[in-house]
Design a protein around this motif. Structure first.
Motif, short mmCIF file in Angstrom:
data_model
loop_
_atom_site.label_atom_id
_atom_site.label_comp_id
_atom_site.label_asym_id
_atom_site.label_seq_id
_atom_site.Cartn_x
_atom_site.Cartn_y
_atom_site.Cartn_z
N CYS A 137 60.08 19.18 29.30
CA CYS A 137 59.98 20.30 30.22
C CYS A 137 58.59 20.37 30.87
O CYS A 137 58.48 20.35 32.09
CB CYS A 137 60.28 21.54 29.38
SG CYS A 137 60.29 23.08 30.24
N GLN A 295 60.71 21.26 37.48
CA GLN A 295 61.28 20.04 36.89
C GLN A 295 61.51 18.88 37.85
O GLN A 295 61.59 17.74 37.42
CB GLN A 295 62.55 20.37 36.11
CG GLN A 295 62.35 21.34 34.96
CD GLN A 295 61.14 21.06 34.12
OE1 GLN A 295 60.67 19.92 34.03
NE2 GLN A 295 60.60 22.09 33.50
N GLY A 332 59.17 26.83 31.97
CA GLY A 332 60.61 27.05 31.92
C GLY A 332 61.00 28.05 30.86
O GLY A 332 61.62 29.08 31.14
N GLN A 333 60.64 27.76 29.63
CA GLN A 333 61.10 28.57 28.52
C GLN A 333 60.19 29.78 28.32
O GLN A 333 59.05 29.79 28.76
CB GLN A 333 61.13 27.73 27.25
CG GLN A 333 62.07 26.55 27.36
CD GLN A 333 62.06 25.71 26.11
OE1 GLN A 333 62.80 25.95 25.18
NE2 GLN A 333 61.19 24.72 26.08
N ARG A 592 69.98 23.18 36.65
CA ARG A 592 70.52 24.44 36.16
C ARG A 592 71.42 25.17 37.15
O ARG A 592 71.31 24.96 38.34
CB ARG A 592 69.35 25.35 35.81
CG ARG A 592 68.66 24.84 34.60
CD ARG A 592 67.18 25.07 34.58
NE ARG A 592 66.68 24.67 33.28
CZ ARG A 592 66.32 23.42 32.98
NH1 ARG A 592 66.33 22.49 33.91
NH2 ARG A 592 65.93 23.10 31.77
N HIS A 598 70.53 26.65 29.44
CA HIS A 598 70.52 25.44 28.62
C HIS A 598 71.88 25.07 28.07
O HIS A 598 72.84 24.90 28.81
CB HIS A 598 69.49 25.58 27.49
CG HIS A 598 68.10 25.66 28.05
ND1 HIS A 598 67.02 25.99 27.32
CD2 HIS A 598 67.64 25.45 29.30
CE1 HIS A 598 65.94 25.98 28.08
NE2 HIS A 598 66.30 25.65 29.29
MO LIG Z 1 62.51 23.67 30.23
#
Ligand SMILES: [Mo]
Ligand SMILES: Nc1nc2c(c(=O)[nH]1)N[C@H]1C(S)=C(S)[C@@H](COP(=O)(O)OP(=O)(O)OC[C@H]3O[C@@H](n4cnc5c(=O)[nH]c(N)nc54)[C@H](O)[C@@H]3O)O[C@H]1N2
Ligand SMILES: Nc1nc2c(c(=O)[nH]1)N[C@H]1C(S)=C(S)[C@@H](COP(=O)(O)OP(=O)(O)OC[C@H]3O[C@@H](n4cnc5c(=O)[nH]c(N)nc54)[C@H](O)[C@@H]3O)O[C@H]1N2
Ligand code: SF4
Length: 892
Positions: A137, A295, A332-333, A592, A598
Motif C-alpha cells: 500500500c 496506488q 489508504g488504511q 476499489r 478490501h
Molecule cells: Mo491500502
C-alpha cells in the motif's frame, strides 16, 4: 484492563476505514443498534461522512465473529492458546534462530497494537521479520520520502487541498476511496471556481469525470510524464533557485536524466502533445499546486521512482510545506500512517528510526532495555511468503489482514501458509480465506470495542474509543501480543496495565535523544495521564515536549532529515518494460469500488453498501469486447497461465483498448472464483518491495453460459452447484447472480438445492416456464412473505435488481403481487428505481433520470426532490454524471 464497558452516552471516535480518518460520534441505542454521525468538531471531516462511514452501524453485528480462541478448530481457553503460541515461537527460535519466525500485520491495527508487535519482534525476538499489508500500500511512498527527505515525512496537510489553485491527482480515485477529502475539494472548488483539478489515471474514473483535465495515461507512464515536467519547469524559468541552492542537492543530475524528448514522453504516456502541454503549462504557472497520489503510483515496479519524479518537481519549484503546496502521498488504511510511525515495516525501526543506523539501533535498544536488535532488514511481504513456501519460516502470526486474498500470487500464498508448521491468525471473523489453515485462531476486539489511537494522512493522531462491550472472549490485539511476550519470557517489558501506558511509552521513545534530529516527536504526550489520554483531542504531530505547538507542515525552510539537512533530488529514468510484453491479450488493472472495503469482511455484511456494486466485474473497452466475442452483462473468464477467475463483463469506454479493470474485493466467500490476485504475479519495486498490483498480463475469453440466473432469497442460498456465482447481502436477505455451463435445469429441483428449504417449511410456489425461450421462473411464499424468487434464462436476466430486492420486504398476500414477481416487473403502478446510486436513501439511476427529465438541473435540486446525495454525499459525482446526460442511456 480491557476496553471500558459502554455507557449509553455518545463517544467521539474515528472511522475504521480509510486514511482520511474522519471523526465520528457513535453510540449504542437501547435496542442494541449502533448510531453513527460525523463529528462536526473533527478537523478531518467537520461532520461529513461517506457512505461507508454512514453504514458502520450495519457492520458491527456478531454474525460470523470469532468469539473464543481456537486450537485446531476446537474452542480453547486463552491460557492454553497463548501458551501454545509462546511455546511454538520459542521452540522455532531455539531450533532455527530468530529469523525462522515472522509476524504479518496490518494498517488496520491501532498504533498501540502495532507498537507492541514491533517491539516484541525487533527488540525481544531479535528479528526484523515483521512486515505488514502497508507493504502492498504505502511502501513506495515511504521509500520515496526517505530517498528525498531522509525521513518518511508527509510535508503537508488537508487544508492545503482547499488552499491550492491546482490539484493534480495521480493514480488516485479520490471520489470513491477518500470521499470526504474529495468533497472538501469540491466544496473549495465551488467556492473558487478558478481552482483546477487534473486527474492522471489510465481509466476514466468518477473522479476523472468531474476534473478539468483527465490524462488517460498509459500504465506506468508517470515517470516519463513527471520527468518531462521537471525539464519543462526548468525551461519555463519557474524554478525556485534559492530553495534549490539552499535546501537541496543533486538537482543538476536529476534534471539531466529528466531531459527526455517529447516523442519519448508521448510514446510512454500514450497522451497527445496538446494534453501534455496543457498540463505542463498549468503546473508551471500555478504556484499553489498540490500533487496528491495513491496506488496508481505506489503499486508499481517503478513506484518509488514515480514518487521521486513527483517530489523532484515540487523541490525544484520550492513548492513544499507552504500553504496550498506540496507532494501529498495519501494513506489508504485508517492507521497506515501510525504503522509507519512505530516501525511496522521490515526495513524500519520504531519512531522513524533506521535499522541501518547503528546510533538508532543503540538508542532503541537502550530505551527498550532489550536483549537484541536486528541490524538488517527482515523479509518484506512478498519475500516473506516465498521464504515460507521454501520452508524457511517455522512460525507465523497474521494479524488484521487477509493475505490469501490481498497478496499477489495469492494461491501460492495460500499454499505457503498451509505448508508453514505453525500459523496463528488474530481476526474478528471465524472464517476468512486466511483463517483456514491456522492452528491457532485468536478472537480480536473490533472497531467500537477496542481503544487506542490512529494517525491519518495528514499526521493527525486521533483516538478510537470503545462504546460496545467485548463480545465473548474477544480481546484487543495489543493484549494478545503482550500476553504472548510475557509467556515467551519478557514479562517486565510487556507488563502494560492499559493501552494508555503503551501510548506513553511510544511518545517517550519518539522524543528519546531526539532534540530535533528526527521528524517524529510527540514527547508532549510522554507523561500524559490515563485520564488525559481518554480525553485526548486529535492533534497533528510533531508535538515535542515544551516545543511550539501548532506546526502543521514541514520543509518550507528546508530542514530535511538527511545528514546535511538538505533534500536529495533523485535522478529517475522511465521504464519501458511493461508495454513491451505483447504475448498476452490485455493488461489487468485492479482497485476499489465506492462501497466495498478490501476483502469485504466488513462491508459485505451491509445491505446498504452491497447495493452499489453487488457483483465482481471486469471493465473492458467495446473494441476488445467485440474482438473477443464478449457481450454486455455476459460472463468472462480472465486467466493467466492455469489461474482463472470468472466475472461479469462491463463494457465501457472508461477503459482504453487493451486494458481491463477488476475490483480487488471479491473472495471465495462471496463469489465462485473472483480472487483477482491469483492472476497477479509477485513482481515488486526494487527499492520498496511493493508489488506491482496494478499491472498483470492476462487473457480474456467469454464463459459460454447455457443459463443465466438471478435470485433473491430471504435466507442465504447455497450456490455450490453453479459454475459462476456471486452472492450479496440485501435488505431482507440475499441476492444471487449465477450462470451454468450446461443446459437448463428442472427449476423445482434446482430451487430446492439452492434455497435448501428443509426445516419443515412448505412454501407455496408459483412458477412459469417458456421452454422455447428457455425462460423459467419460480417464486416461493410463506403466507404473505416472499421466501425466494428465481429467474433462469438463456440470456443475462433482465429483471430490475433493486425492485426485486424490494419484494423481500413487501407483502405478497395478494395474487396480483405474486404474479408480478413471476413477471419480473413492477405493475403499471409499480416502481422500478433502477441501479442503486445513493445507498443512504436507496435512490436508483432511473429515479434520477426521471427527475432530470422533469426539470432538475443540478445535484442540489435532485437532492431537494429525492434526498439523493444529501446525506453522506458519496454519490454526488455519479448524480452529476446523470445530470450532465452522460449516464442517461446506461440507466435505461
Ligand atoms: Mo491500502
Ligand atoms: N471504497 C474504498 N475506499 C478505500 C479502500 C477500499 O477498499 N474501498 N481502501 C483504502 C486503501 S487501503 C487504499 S490504499 C486506498 C486506495 O485508493 P486509490 O489509490 O485511490 O484506489 P485504487 O482504486 O486502488 O487505485 C487508484 C487508481 O490508480 C489507477 N492506476 C492504475 N495504474 C496506474 C498508473 O500506472 N498510473 C496512474 N497514474 N494511475 C494508475 C487505477 O486506474 C485506479 O483508478 O483507498 C482507501 N479507501
Ligand atoms: N490486486 C490488488 N490487490 C491489492 C490491492 C489492489 O489495489 N489490487 N490493494 C492492496 C492494499 S493497498 C491493501 S491495504 C491490501 C488490503 O488487504 P487486507 O489487509 O488483506 O484486507 P482486509 O479485508 O482489510 O483484511 C483485514 C482483516 O483483518 C480483520 N480485522 C479487521 N479489524 C481487525 C482488528 O482490529 N484486529 C484484528 N486482529 N483483525 C481485524 C478483518 O476481519 C479482515 O479479515 O490489499 C492489497 N491488495
Ligand atoms: S472518508 Fe469515509 S471511509 Fe474514509 S474515514 Fe471518512 S467516513 Fe471513513
Amino acid at each position: 484492563m480491557m476496553a471500558r464497558m459502554p455507557d449509553t452516552k455518545t463517544v467521539n471516535t474515528t472511522c475504521p476505514y480509510c486514511g482520511v480518518g474522519c471523526g465520528i460520534k457513535a453510540s449504542r441505542d437501547r435496542d442494541g443498534s449502533v448510531s453513527v454521525t460525523g463529528d462536526p468538531t473533527h478537523p478531518a471531516n467537520f461532520g461529513r461522512l461517506c457512505s461507508k462511514g454512514v453504514a458502520l452501524g450495519e457492520t458491527v453485528d456478531l454474525e460470523g465473529r470469532l468469539l473464543a480462541p481456537e486450537i485446531d478448530d476446537a474452542p480453547a481457553t486463552w491460557d492454553a492458546a497463548l501458551s501454545l503460541v509462546a511455546e511454538r515461537f520459542n521452540t522455532a527460535i531455539a531450533e532455527h534462530g530468530p529469523d525462522s519466525v515472522a509476524f504479518y500485520v496490518s494498517g488496520q491495527l491501532l498504533t498501540e497494537d502495532y507498537y507492541v508487535a514491533n517491539k516484541l519482534m525487533k527488540g525481544f525476538i531479535g528479528s526484523a521479520n515483521i512486515d505488514t499489508n502497508s507493504r502492498l500500500c504505502m511502501a513506495s511512498s515511504v521509500a520515496g520520502h526517505r530517498r528525498a527527505f531522509g525521513s518518511d515525512t508527509v510535508p503537508g496537510c488537508y487544508e492545503d487541498l482547499e488552499l491550492a489553485d491546482l490539484i493534480v491527482l495521480v493514480g488516485s480515485n479520490l471520489a470513491w476511496c477518500h470521499p470526504v477529502l474529495h468533497q472538501r475539494i469540491l466544496a473549495a472548488k465551488s467556492a473558487r471556481p478558478d481552482m483546477k483539478l487534473v486527474v492522471i489515471d489510465p481509466r476514466r474514473t468518477v473522479t476523472a469525470d468531474i476534473a478539468d483535465l483527465h490524462l488517460a495515461i498509459d500504465p506506468d507512464g508517470d515517470v516519463a510524464l513527471f520527468c518531462g515536467l521537471l525539464s519543462h519547469l526548468a525551461t519555463a524559468g519557474v524554478l525556485d533557485e534559492a530553495y534549490v541552492a539552499d535546501h537541496t542537492e543533486g538537482f543538476a543530475a536529476a534534471l539531466a536524466t529528466a531531459e527526455i524528448a517529447l516523442p519519448q514522453i508521448l510514446a510512454q504516456t500514450g497522451l497527445t502533445s496538446h494534453e501534455i502541454e496543457h498540463f505542463y503549462e498549468l503546473f508551471a504557472t500555478t504556484e499553489k499546486a498540490v500533487t496528491l497520489y495513491s496506488q496508481g503510483v505506489n503499486q508499481s515496479v517503478c513506484g518509488t521512482d514515480k514518487v521521486n519524479a513527483i517530489i523532484n518537481c515540487h523541490l525544484a519549484t520550492g513548492r513544499i510545506g507552504r500553504p496550498g503546496m506540496g507532494p501529498f502521498s495519501i494513506t489508504g488504511q485508517p492507521n497506515a500512517m501510525g504503522g509507519r510511525e512505530v516501525g511496522g515495516l521490515a526495513n524500519m525501526l520504531a519512531c522513524h528510526m533506521e535499522l541501518e543506523r547503528e546510533d538508532h539501533r543503540t538508542l532503541v535498544q537502550d530505551f527498550w532495555q532489550s536483549p537484541a536488535i536486528p541490524d538488517r532488514a527482515g523479509l518484506k511481504a512478498v519475500d516473506l511468503f516465498q521464504a515460507m513456501a521454501e520452508g524457511r519460516i517455522k512460525a507465523l502470526w497474521i494479524m488484521a489482514t487477509n493475505p490469501v486474498d490481498s497478496l499477489p500470487d495469492a494461491d501460492e500464498v495460500k499454499a505457503a501458509i498451509a505448508s508453514c508448521p505453525f500459523v496463528v491468525v488474530s481476526d474478528l471473523l471465524a472464517k476468512t480465506d486466511s483463517t483456514q489453515n491456522a492452528q491457532v485462531k485468536l478472537p480480536s476486539a473490533a472497531w467500537g470495542e477496542k481503544d487506542g489511537t490512529v494517525t491519518n494522512s495528514e499526521r493527525r493522531i486521533s483516538r478510537q474509543r470503545a462504546f460496545l462491550p467485548l463480545p465473548g472472549e474477544a480481546r484487543p490485539d495489543w493484549w494478545q501480543l503482550a500476553q504472548v511476550a510475557r509467556r515467551m519470557g519478557h514479562a517486565e517489558a510487556f507488563s502494560y496495565p492499559d493501552v494508555a501506558s503503551i501510548f506513553r511509552e511510544y511518545a517517550a521513545l519518539s522524543a528519546y535523544d531526539n532534540a530535533g534530529t528526527r521528524d517524529l516527536d510527540i514527547g508532549a504526550c510522554a507523561d500524559m495521564s490515563s485520564e488525559a489520554y481518554d480525553r485526548l483531542q486529535s492533534f497533528q504531530w510533531p508535538r515535542p515536549k515544551g516545543g511550539p505547538a501548532g506546526q502543521t507542515r514541514f520543509f518550507a525552510q528546508g530542514g530535511f532529515y538527511t545528514a546535511n539537512r538538505k533534500a536529495r533530488f533523485i535522478p529517475v529514468t522511465p521504464t519501458t518494460e511493461l508495454l513491451a510484453d505483447k504475448s498476452h491479450q490485455l493488461l489487468l488493472n485492479s482497485g476499489r469500488v465506492r462501497d466495498h472495503w478490501h476483502t469485504m469482511t466488513r462491508t459485505g455484511k451491509s445491505a446498504q453498501l452491497s447495493a452499489h456494486t453487488s457483483e465482481p466485474f471486469a471493465e473492458l473497452h467495446p473494441e476488445d469486447a467485440m474482438r473477443l466475442g464478449v457481450s454486455e452483462a455476459s460472463i468472462v473468464e480472465v486467466s493467466s497461465g492455469a489461474q482463472k477467475v470468472c466475472l461479469r463483463a462491463m463494457i465501457t469506454r472508461r477503459q482504453k483498448p487493451g486494458r481491463l479493470f477488476v475490483p480487488m474485493h471479491w473472495n471465495d466467500l462471496f463469489a465462485s472464483a473472483a480472487r483477482i490476485n491469483t492472476l497477479v504475479p509477485p513482481v515488486t519495486d526494487p527499492y520498496s518491495g511493493q508489488p506491482a498490483l496494478k499491472n498483470a498480463h492476462v487473457s480474456v475469453r467469454p464463459f459460454k453460459a447455457a443459463v443465466y440466473g438471478f435470485a433473491v432469497s430471504a435466507e442465504k442460498p447455497d450456490p455450490g452447484d453453479c459454475d459462476y456465482w456471486a452472492l450479496a447481502r440485501c435488505k431482507g436477505g440475499w441476492r444471487l447472480e449465477f450462470a451454468l455451463a450446461e443446459h437448463m435445469p428442472a427449476i423445482e429441483a434446482f430451487a430446492l438445492r439452492l434455497f435448501g428449504l428443509g426445516a419443515g417449511l412448505q412454501p407455496e410456489t408459483l412458477a412459469y416456464s417458456d421452454r422455447q425461450k428457455n425462460d423459467s421462473r419460480q417464486a416461493g411464499f410463506d403466507a404473505g412473505r416472499l421466501l425466494y424468487a428465481l429467474y433462469l434464462a438463456s440470456e443475462p436476466v433482465v429483471v430490475s435488481r433493486l425492485w426485486a430486492v424490494g419484494q423481500l420486504t413487501g407483502d405478497h398476500s395478494q395474487r396480483q403481487s405474486r404474479y408480478r414477481i413471476i413477471a419480473g416487473r413492477p405493475g403499471e403502478d409499480g416502481h422500478d428505481p433502477g441501479a442503486t446510486v445513493c445507498s443512504c436513501f436507496g435512490v436508483g439511476a432511473k429515479d434520477i433520470v426521471t427527475a432530470v427529465r422533469a426539470g432538475c438541473a443540478s445535484v442540489d435540486e435532485i437532492g431537494r426532490v429525492l434526498n439523493a446525495g444529501t446525506n453522506c454525499g458519496s454519490c454526488r459525482s455519479e448524480i452529476q454524471e446523470i445530470v450532465n446526460g452522460q449516464r442517461v442511456l446506461a440507466a435505461e
